[in-house]
Structure formats: C-alpha cells, structure tokens
Design a protein around this motif. Structure first.
Motif, mmCIF file in Angstrom:
data_model
loop_
_atom_site.group_PDB
_atom_site.id
_atom_site.type_symbol
_atom_site.label_atom_id
_atom_site.label_comp_id
_atom_site.label_asym_id
_atom_site.label_seq_id
_atom_site.Cartn_x
_atom_site.Cartn_y
_atom_site.Cartn_z
ATOM 1 N N TYR A 176 6.765 7.949 120.563
ATOM 2 C CA TYR A 176 5.734 8.985 120.691
ATOM 3 C C TYR A 176 5.740 9.572 122.098
ATOM 4 O O TYR A 176 5.610 10.795 122.282
ATOM 5 N N GLU A 201 7.139 12.998 110.030
ATOM 6 C CA GLU A 201 6.068 13.156 111.015
ATOM 7 C C GLU A 201 6.625 13.682 112.341
ATOM 8 O O GLU A 201 6.062 14.587 112.957
ATOM 9 N N TYR A 205 5.830 17.333 114.125
ATOM 10 C CA TYR A 205 5.263 17.290 115.475
ATOM 11 C C TYR A 205 6.058 18.159 116.446
ATOM 12 O O TYR A 205 5.486 18.804 117.333
ATOM 13 N N ASN A 234 -1.666 17.553 116.636
ATOM 14 C CA ASN A 234 -2.350 16.272 116.438
ATOM 15 C C ASN A 234 -1.956 15.732 115.065
ATOM 16 O O ASN A 234 -2.198 16.384 114.048
ATOM 17 N N MET A 235 -1.358 14.556 115.055
ATOM 18 C CA MET A 235 -0.836 14.008 113.803
ATOM 19 C C MET A 235 -1.919 13.635 112.799
ATOM 20 O O MET A 235 -1.613 13.359 111.638
ATOM 21 N N THR A 236 -3.188 13.606 113.233
ATOM 22 C CA THR A 236 -4.282 13.299 112.310
ATOM 23 C C THR A 236 -5.063 14.552 111.907
ATOM 24 O O THR A 236 -6.008 14.467 111.124
ATOM 25 N N ASP A 237 -4.649 15.703 112.421
ATOM 26 C CA ASP A 237 -5.309 16.965 112.090
ATOM 27 C C ASP A 237 -5.041 17.321 110.618
ATOM 28 O O ASP A 237 -3.917 17.153 110.127
ATOM 29 N N LEU A 241 -1.450 17.230 108.509
ATOM 30 C CA LEU A 241 -1.251 16.360 107.345
ATOM 31 C C LEU A 241 -0.885 17.174 106.104
ATOM 32 O O LEU A 241 -0.081 16.733 105.269
ATOM 33 N N ARG A 244 2.771 18.122 106.500
ATOM 34 C CA ARG A 244 3.583 16.915 106.313
ATOM 35 C C ARG A 244 3.700 16.559 104.836
ATOM 36 O O ARG A 244 4.782 16.239 104.343
#
Length: 255
Positions: A176, A201, A205, A234-237, A241, A244
């Motif tokens: 990361y 992912e 990103y 932001n990978m949790t946005d 998602l 993805r």
C-alpha cells in the motif's frame, strides 16, 4: 491535439506463441492498444495469462510473431532507450551501492561521473532514499529495494515506464505504501506508466485506464476509463467499491 490525449505508444495486432513439445502454444492473441502521453495505464489479468509476455514485447525483450509496435508514431524493433522497465525481480547488483545501482545505466552510456551522480541523486531523493546512497541491497527492506529499481529506471529518462507486478512480493502494508509512492512520483514526474497486476483493488487505486486481459492466450477483454473516479482514491469509498465490483464481474479474477 490535447497533450494528454496524444498517443505515445500503439500496439497493432500483437501476437506471441511458443513451440512446446505438444505443438505451438499461443500466449498473446491479436492485442491492439493505444496508450496516451502521461497516462497511468494498468494491465489487469489472471496469473500466467500473458501479461509479462506482452510487457516483454513492448520492452523489446521478445520479438512478436505478429503485429507492430509504434512509439511516437514510428515503428520500433527491439529495445528502445525511451522505454524503461521495473521488474518484480529487481536484479539489483549486490556488490554495488544504491548510488552505483541507480547510476549504472548512465555509466554504461558513457555519461560523466559528475553528471550521472547529479542525475542519480535527483531520483534517489525523489523516491525517498536520501541518506542510503552508500548502502548495499542486502541492507535494504523489500520496499526500499523497489525504490532503488524505480530510481534506476527514471534515471535513464524514459518516456514510458513499464512496471511488471513490481509489488507482488511485498507484504500488504509495504505494498500500500509503495502504491502511494508510485502515484506521488508519477504525479511529480508525469511520465507514461504501464503497470501490470493481477490485483483488482490495486488496479482501481492506481489507474487512469484499466485494460482487462482474458485467460491465456491474452486478449483484450475490456477497457475501463476511470478518469471520473477522483484522486486520491479511498478503497472503502462506495464509488471505488462500485467500480471494483463492476470490473470483478467482467474478469477471470476474484475479489
């Protein structure tokens, strides 16, 4: 023409195959792509699908059995100094310091010691290795070794930088961190990057565009334009998602 939309690299019906004991095995089948100036293009596909073979042909390490490759509008054959590469296996020379590894290409090119030291120092500083110039590879962590490989590639001043799963052997936390570092360097230097991964992912990103390849033999299965997905990502946005998940539904990879 918009400089960002300038085509810097073009692949036209690229094919590769190998003779094996049971006959001929196709590795890359009729791949055509246009890569734009300064873009971050990610090539995404499952393991052993032909991603590395494709990168090797772009780098001039392998000759295609069919098709043509154009750089800045001119057909190229074999390796070209305008294209640099960072491998997953870095092949740093263990007997050379960080500085000596980074400046190696310039040394081979006959650049004066003063000039190559100045250029190498610029990129050592850029990748965050200031103070480690006299260290040897065995004294560095995995992430630091990758930084040396990136600095070495940039020092040769390529127009295009190929990165073949460069973080595949790193632990998750270091991976990361290195993704953020590569984005920082790319945004500062603005070169064209072609980045290979099998991690959805990671692709979402990093990428301006994602080229999804099929299982072997590699064919272009889909292309996703992520220009409307704002950076930093932001990978949790929810939007991240959503993209993805959409890509996952159209690949031979699992989330």
């Amino acid at each position: 023409m918009d400089e960002k939309k300038k085509i810097i690299l073009k692949l036209e019906n690229i094919c590769q195959s190998y003779v094996v004991k049971d006959g001929v095995k196709d590795a890359v089948d009729n791949v055509s792509l246009e890569i734009y100036n300064n873009e971050f293009l990610v090539i995404l596909g499952p393991g052993y699908c032909g991603k590395t073979v494709l990168m090797n042909m772009i780098a001039g390490l392998e000759k295609p059995v069919g098709g043509k490759i154009y750089l800045d509008g001119e057909e190229i054959h074999g390796s070209d100094s305008r294209i640099g590469m960072v491998f997953q296996s870095l092949n740093l020379m263990p007997w050379r310091t960080v500085m000596a590894n980074v400046e190696f290409g310039l040394e081979i090119a006959g650049v004066s010691k003063e000039e190559r030291r100045k250029t190498a120092q610029k990129y050592i500083d850029l990748v965050g290795l200031t103070g480690f110039e006299n260290s040897y590879p065995h004294e560095l962590s995995g992430g630091m070794k990758q930084r040396v490989g990136i600095a070495r590639a940039y020092t040769n001043n390529p127009e295009i930088l190929l990165m073949d799963e460069p973080f595949g052997q790193l632990d998750a936390q270091t991976r990361y961190a290195m993704e953020d570092e590569v984005l920082r360097i790319w945004e500062q230097e603005k070169r064209t990057i072609i980045f290979v991964t099998n991690n959805i992912e990671e692709a979402v990103y990093l990428a301006d565009r994602i080229v999804v390849l099929s299982k072997c033999p590699a064919k272009v299965k889909a292309i996703y334009d992520l220009k409307d997905l704002p950076r930093p990502r932001n990978m949790t946005d929810p939007e991240f998602l959503k993209v993805r998940s959409e890509i996952s539904d159209n690949t031979d990879l699992a989330l």
